[in-house]
Scaffold this active site. Structure first.
Site, PDB file in Angstrom:
ATOM      1  N   SER A 141      -7.649  27.100 -42.788  1.00 39.96           N
ATOM      2  CA  SER A 141      -7.723  26.439 -44.090  1.00 39.96           C
ATOM      3  C   SER A 141      -9.123  25.885 -44.286  1.00 39.96           C
ATOM      4  O   SER A 141      -9.825  25.588 -43.309  1.00 39.96           O
ATOM      5  CB  SER A 141      -6.707  25.295 -44.171  1.00 39.96           C
ATOM      6  OG  SER A 141      -6.903  24.507 -45.331  1.00 39.96           O
ATOM      7  N   TYR A 154      -2.875  17.852 -40.442  1.00 41.27           N
ATOM      8  CA  TYR A 154      -2.981  19.242 -40.892  1.00 41.27           C
ATOM      9  C   TYR A 154      -4.417  19.742 -40.769  1.00 41.27           C
ATOM     10  O   TYR A 154      -4.680  20.833 -40.237  1.00 41.27           O
ATOM     11  CB  TYR A 154      -2.501  19.340 -42.340  1.00 41.27           C
ATOM     12  CG  TYR A 154      -2.675  20.684 -43.004  1.00 41.27           C
ATOM     13  CD1 TYR A 154      -1.694  21.656 -42.896  1.00 41.27           C
ATOM     14  CD2 TYR A 154      -3.818  20.966 -43.756  1.00 41.27           C
ATOM     15  CE1 TYR A 154      -1.840  22.893 -43.518  1.00 41.27           C
ATOM     16  CE2 TYR A 154      -3.977  22.198 -44.374  1.00 41.27           C
ATOM     17  CZ  TYR A 154      -2.984  23.153 -44.252  1.00 41.27           C
ATOM     18  OH  TYR A 154      -3.142  24.375 -44.862  1.00 41.27           O
TER      19      TYR A 154
END
Length: 285
Positions: A141, A154
Site C-alpha cells: 500500500s 495497517y
C-alpha cells in the site's frame, strides 16, 4: 489470440471481492485457471458457478497455515500445479493514535497482512519449483511508503510487506521465483469502510463514495478501481516481467508525487507559506 497467462495456474487470496475479484476476472480472461481463496463462502460459490471449470473456491483464513496450504494444494490437485501466487487478502484497523492501539489488534493486523503472505510463500515455493519457477505478488500500500494514508498498524504492516517481498526475492529469484509488491492508492473497495469500523455491507457501499470522490484528490482525474491493480498484477504475473523482482509498483493515480500544489496550482504552496514575502509568483518559480 493467446492470453498472457495461457496454461498458468494462480492462487489469489481475498479473491472474491475488491482487488482480488478484479484480478480473478482478468487472469481468467488472459487464460489462467485460478483458485480464489477467501472466507466469504457464498460469494466464492457464486464465483465458481460464474466461471465454471476455470475457477475453484477455497475457504481460507490466511492466519491459519493449514488453510493457506489447502488453497495452494487445491491448485495443485485440480489444475496440476502452481505458477502464480497473489497474496492479496487484507484487513484494516480503525484510524487511531499509537497510544490507543491494543496488542491484540496489532497482532491481528500483522497476522493477516504479513504472516499470511509469508506462509503463502512458504507453501507456494515447492509447487513453483516443480514447475520450474513462478511469480509471487504481494499487496502492499502507499500507506507503507508514507505516513498519513492509513491506520498506524495497517501502515506499519504494509511497510513490512514491501521489505518482506524484497528479502524473499533475494532468496527465491535465483530459483526462478520472482517476488514483487504492488502499492495501491485510493482504490474503490470496502477496506476504507472497514477502517472506520463499519459492517461489511456498509463498507461495500462506501466503496462507491471512494469511486465518486477519489479522482478529486490526485493528479490523474480518474477514480482508482480494482481493475487498475489487476492490470499491474497481470504484468507481474506474466512473462513480460521476467526481469523484474524485489521491487514494488505504485499504482495510485499520482497521489504520492508531492503536495497538492505540485499538480494543482490553485492549491496552497508550502513554499509560499514559508516565505510569504516572496509572493505566490516568485514561489512558483
Amino acid at each position: 489470440m493467446a492470453g498472457r497467462l495461457d496454461g498458468k495456474v494462480a492462487v489469489i487470496t481475498g479473491g472474491v471481492s475488491g482487488i482480488g475479484l478484479g484480478t480473478v476476472e482478468l487472469f481468467v480472461a488472459e487464460g489462467a485457471r485460478v483458485v480464489a481463496a477467501d472466507i466469504q463462502d457464498e460469494k466464492g460459490r457464486m464465483l465458481e458457478r460464474r466461471f465454471g471449470g476455470a475457477v475453484r473456491y477455497a475457504r481460507s483464513d490466511v492466519t491459519v497455515e493449514g488453510d493457506i496450504a489447502g488453497a495452494l494444494g487445491l491448485a495443485n490437485s485440480e489444475f496440476g500445479g502452481l505458477d502464480i501466487l497473489f497474496n492479496n487478502a487484507g484487513i484494516s484497523d480503525m484510524m487511531r493514535d499509537v497510544t490507543e492501539i491494543q496488542p491484540e489488534t496489532w497482532s491481528w493486523i500483522f497476522d493477516v497482512l504479513v504472516r499470511g503472505p509469508a506462509l503463502g510463500m512458504k507453501h507456494a515455493t515447492p509447487l513453483m519449483l516443480a514447475r520450474g519457477g513462478g511469480s509471487i505478488i504481494n499487496t502492499a500500500s502507499i500507506a507503507g511508503l508514507q505516513a498519513g494514508w492509513g491506520p498506524i498498524a495497517y501502515s506499519s504492516a504494509k511497510a513490512a510487506v514491501i521489505h518482506l517481498s524484497r528479502c524473499a526475492a533475494a532468496q527465491l529469484s535465483p530459483q526462478k521465483i520472482r517476488v514483487n509488491a504492488i502499492c495501491p492508492g485510493l482504490i474503490a473497495t470496502s477496506i476504507f469502510g472497514a477502517s472506520l469500523g463499519l459492517p461489511r455491507e456498509v463498507a461495500d457501499q462506501m466503496a462507491a463514495r471512494v469511486a465518486e470522490h477519489g479522482a478529486k484528490v490526485q493528479p490523474v482525474p480518474k477514480a482508482g478501481v480494482p481493475e487498475d491493480i489487476a492490470k499491474a498484477a497481470l504484468y507481474l504475473a506474466s512473462d513480460d516481467s521476467e526481469f523484474v523482482t524485489g521491487t514494488h509498483i505504485v499504482v495510485d493515480g499520482g497521489i504520492t508525487v508531492g503536495s497538492r500544489h505540485s499538480w494543482d496550482q490553485s492549491g496552497p504552496s508550502p513554499f509560499a507559506a514559508l516565505f510569504p514575502e516572496l509572493g505566490a509568483d516568485a514561489a512558483a518559480d
